[in-house]
Design a protein around this motif. Structure first.
Motif, PDB file in Angstrom:
ATOM      1  N   ALA A 138       4.368  -4.120  -6.783  1.00 54.97           N
ATOM      2  CA  ALA A 138       5.621  -3.364  -6.886  1.00 54.97           C
ATOM      3  C   ALA A 138       6.017  -2.710  -5.563  1.00 54.97           C
ATOM      4  O   ALA A 138       7.089  -2.134  -5.463  1.00 54.97           O
ATOM      5  N   ASN A 139       5.133  -2.804  -4.562  1.00 56.01           N
ATOM      6  CA  ASN A 139       5.433  -2.227  -3.250  1.00 56.01           C
ATOM      7  C   ASN A 139       6.320  -3.206  -2.475  1.00 56.01           C
ATOM      8  O   ASN A 139       6.008  -4.390  -2.354  1.00 56.01           O
ATOM      9  N   ARG A 140       7.423  -2.722  -1.930  1.00 56.33           N
ATOM     10  CA  ARG A 140       8.398  -3.621  -1.290  1.00 56.33           C
ATOM     11  C   ARG A 140       7.830  -4.270  -0.034  1.00 56.33           C
ATOM     12  O   ARG A 140       8.172  -5.413   0.293  1.00 56.33           O
ATOM     13  N   HIS A 141       6.961  -3.570   0.678  1.00 58.25           N
ATOM     14  CA  HIS A 141       6.380  -4.161   1.879  1.00 58.25           C
ATOM     15  C   HIS A 141       5.348  -5.243   1.513  1.00 58.25           C
ATOM     16  O   HIS A 141       5.264  -6.273   2.183  1.00 58.25           O
TER      17      HIS A 141
ATOM     18  N   SER B 146      -0.031   1.075   6.557  1.00 62.96           N
ATOM     19  CA  SER B 146      -1.064   0.690   5.596  1.00 62.96           C
ATOM     20  C   SER B 146      -0.348   0.284   4.310  1.00 62.96           C
ATOM     21  O   SER B 146       0.257   1.124   3.648  1.00 62.96           O
ATOM     22  N   VAL B 147      -0.422  -0.998   3.978  1.00 64.09           N
ATOM     23  CA  VAL B 147       0.306  -1.512   2.814  1.00 64.09           C
ATOM     24  C   VAL B 147      -0.674  -1.740   1.666  1.00 64.09           C
ATOM     25  O   VAL B 147      -1.624  -2.527   1.820  1.00 64.09           O
ATOM     26  N   PRO B 148      -0.491  -1.085   0.533  1.00 65.74           N
ATOM     27  CA  PRO B 148      -1.407  -1.286  -0.600  1.00 65.74           C
ATOM     28  C   PRO B 148      -1.192  -2.655  -1.244  1.00 65.74           C
ATOM     29  O   PRO B 148      -0.122  -3.256  -1.098  1.00 65.74           O
TER      30      PRO B 148
ATOM     31  N   THR C 195       3.555   2.501   0.776  1.00 67.57           N
ATOM     32  CA  THR C 195       3.103   2.178   2.124  1.00 67.57           C
ATOM     33  C   THR C 195       2.937   3.491   2.882  1.00 67.57           C
ATOM     34  O   THR C 195       3.814   4.349   2.837  1.00 67.57           O
ATOM     35  N   VAL C 196       1.807   3.640   3.583  1.00 65.82           N
ATOM     36  CA  VAL C 196       1.505   4.909   4.262  1.00 65.82           C
ATOM     37  C   VAL C 196       1.476   4.701   5.776  1.00 65.82           C
ATOM     38  O   VAL C 196       0.925   3.713   6.272  1.00 65.82           O
TER      39      VAL C 196
ATOM     40  N   ARG D 149       7.041   6.079  -7.306  1.00 65.70           N
ATOM     41  CA  ARG D 149       7.471   4.943  -8.132  1.00 65.70           C
ATOM     42  C   ARG D 149       6.403   3.855  -8.202  1.00 65.70           C
ATOM     43  O   ARG D 149       6.175   3.237  -9.249  1.00 65.70           O
ATOM     44  N   ALA D 150       5.764   3.579  -7.077  1.00 65.94           N
ATOM     45  CA  ALA D 150       4.725   2.563  -6.984  1.00 65.94           C
ATOM     46  C   ALA D 150       3.718   3.054  -5.952  1.00 65.94           C
ATOM     47  O   ALA D 150       3.914   4.103  -5.341  1.00 65.94           O
ATOM     48  N   THR D 151       2.646   2.314  -5.750  1.00 70.19           N
ATOM     49  CA  THR D 151       1.720   2.666  -4.675  1.00 70.19           C
ATOM     50  C   THR D 151       2.468   2.508  -3.348  1.00 70.19           C
ATOM     51  O   THR D 151       2.979   1.426  -3.056  1.00 70.19           O
TER      52      THR D 151
ATOM     53  N   VAL E  11      -5.996   3.942   9.824  1.00 70.33           N
ATOM     54  CA  VAL E  11      -5.379   3.305   8.665  1.00 70.33           C
ATOM     55  C   VAL E  11      -5.685   4.135   7.424  1.00 70.33           C
ATOM     56  O   VAL E  11      -6.800   4.647   7.282  1.00 70.33           O
ATOM     57  N   ALA E  12      -4.709   4.270   6.537  1.00 71.02           N
ATOM     58  CA  ALA E  12      -4.944   4.932   5.245  1.00 71.02           C
ATOM     59  C   ALA E  12      -5.403   3.904   4.230  1.00 71.02           C
ATOM     60  O   ALA E  12      -4.950   2.757   4.246  1.00 71.02           O
TER      61      ALA E  12
ATOM     62  N   ASP F 179      -0.206  -3.756  -3.968  1.00 72.03           N
ATOM     63  CA  ASP F 179       0.551  -3.459  -5.196  1.00 72.03           C
ATOM     64  C   ASP F 179       1.793  -4.351  -5.237  1.00 72.03           C
ATOM     65  O   ASP F 179       2.678  -4.228  -4.384  1.00 72.03           O
TER      66      ASP F 179
END
Lengths: 57, 362
Positions: A36-39, A30-32, B303-304, B299-301, B328-329, A34
């Motif tokens: 700043a998120n690397r994914h 689950s990728v937010p 990945t879950v 640090r940031a939001t 899914v989260a 954001d």
């Protein structure tokens, strides 16, 4: 990083996209949304290469 | 070095405030924390073994990374790279390297981009069966990847050697004061010809592929007997490497690492218990919990990844019934997530639980 089967997930109450569900290197994540998120950054590059994130169901 | 010279150098160190206060900019430099456990079969980018260090194997064999108990005196652990499938004939774009990424806001004391930019010194213990010359890149993400490239030599096989490397401050490259990548350290372990045509230097200049590994002679991928280990990694302001600054406790280092990676329990393939996430389904697609489930602010939001009671990803467990897949989260923040969902098939008005991992690495 191998990205596959990307799809937005929408919240029922908010009716807005909350995360991207996809497979990264074979693991469902689950990728937010954001920057700043690397994914999320990698998904943006993947989209820039011509790939598409499917709309939420 | 004569005694007088030693004293003079010590005076310089004191003057530059290298002694006193927190010196080491590197988290988990003693390789104590390894939340993910060992990772095998790496052919791309992967974290594994000790936290914060990432291996990239780009078209260059297959590797395992692990937390090793082989370490020099004063340490108990090291980060170990093992070659498991060899590639003795490198293509031009093949590249093998270990990365350590530092947030820009943790580097403001370097004063890069000013006339007072500080010199930094990197020190570490390294060991390999492969003797020869290795390169290290210092790369600035905020400045078009401008980089300094230096080398060290492993002289004796299978022997711990202490290395120090000094890089001049950069008076023209501002590192942004934010949670993005400020500086990346790359320990090169093998490189194709695209990366070896340039020259090394201890000052920052514009990025060029040829300067990535200009004097690298070692290809760690050329034999499955090859291994490379590192520990005692310290980066500090100044021209002198000071003794390694050990953490006050394991818990301190774990907490620092959890800003970048967190998992709900030490064993996320084990029984779902107090370390897991719990929530209540309001319908057949959505299940809400309390959120705020990470250890502090990440640090940031992140990945879950959701795991069920068997350790399978995308699963959750319906209490008293069993596992369900396709989870899914969402409603994720840097302090937790408040919802798991499924396109259909949850049981309404029931308790669900799951393990999870949260990744906010740079």
């Amino acid at each position: 990083m191998v990205i596959e089967n990307a799809q937005y997930i929408k919240g029922i109450a908010t009716n807005t996209n909350e995360v991207i569900k996809c497979s990264i290197d074979g693991v469902t994540v689950s990728v937010p949304l954001d920057p700043a998120n690397r994914h999320y950054q990698e998904i943006q590059k993947w989209v820039a290469e011509g790939n598409t994130i499917a709309e939420a169901d | 070095m004569t005694k007088a010279a030693e004293l003079a150098k010590m005076g310089e160190v004191l003057t530059n405030s290298q002694i006193g206060g927190r010196r080491n900019i590197i988290i988990n430099g003693a390789m104590q924390v390894a939340q993910r456990g060992d990772v095998t079969g790496i052919t791309g980018e992967s974290y594994g073994g000790p936290d914060r260090f990432e291996l990239t194997a780009s078209n260059i064999g297959t590797f395992t990374v692990s937390q090793s108990s082989t370490a020099p005196t004063g340490f108990k652990n090291s980060y170990k790279v093992d070659c498991t499938t060899a590639d003795a004939s490198l293509g031009s774009e093949d590249l093998l390297r270990v990365a350590y990424r530092i947030e820009g806001q943790d580097l403001q004391q370097l004063a890069y981009g000013t006339s007072s930019a500080n010199t930094i010194t990197l020190s570490f213990y390294v060991r390999s069966n492969k003797t020869g010359t290795y390169n290290i890149q210092f790369q600035q993400a905020d400045n078009s990847s401008k980089q300094a490239v230096v080398s060290y030599t492993i002289s004796s096989a299978n022997t711990w050697e202490f290395k120090t490397i000094t890089v001049q401050g950069d008076t023209s490259g501002v590192i942004n004061d934010d949670n993005g990548e400020g500086l990346i350290l790359f320990w090169v372990l093998g490189a194709g010809s695209l990366f070896t045509s340039g020259s090394e230097r201890s000052t920052y200049t514009a990025f060029s592929n040829g300067d990535v590994a200009p004097t690298q002679t070692v290809n760690l991928a050329d034999n499955t007997a090859n291994e490379w280990m590192i520990t005692g990694v310290q980066m500090e302001v100044g021209e002198q490497a000071t003794p390694f600054e050990h953490a006050s406790s394991f818990g301190e280092q774990l907490s620092l690492c959890q800003r970048y990676y967190y998992q709900s329990a030490e064993d996320i393939t084990g029984q779902l218990d107090g370390g897991s996430w719990h929530g209540h389904s309001i319908n057949t697609t959505e299940c809400f919990g309390s959120g705020n489930c990470f250890s502090g602010y990440m640090r940031a939001t992140p990945t879950v990844v959701i795991l069920d009671s068997s350790g399978a990803t995308t699963g959750a467990s319906l209490l008293g019934t069993g596992n369900t897949t396709g989870i899914v989260a969402s409603l994720i923040s840097n302090s937790g997530f408040a919802k798991i969902s499924k396109s259909s098939g949850l049981t309404a008005d029931r308790e669900y639980q799951c393990h999870f991992t949260a990744d906010a690495e740079l």
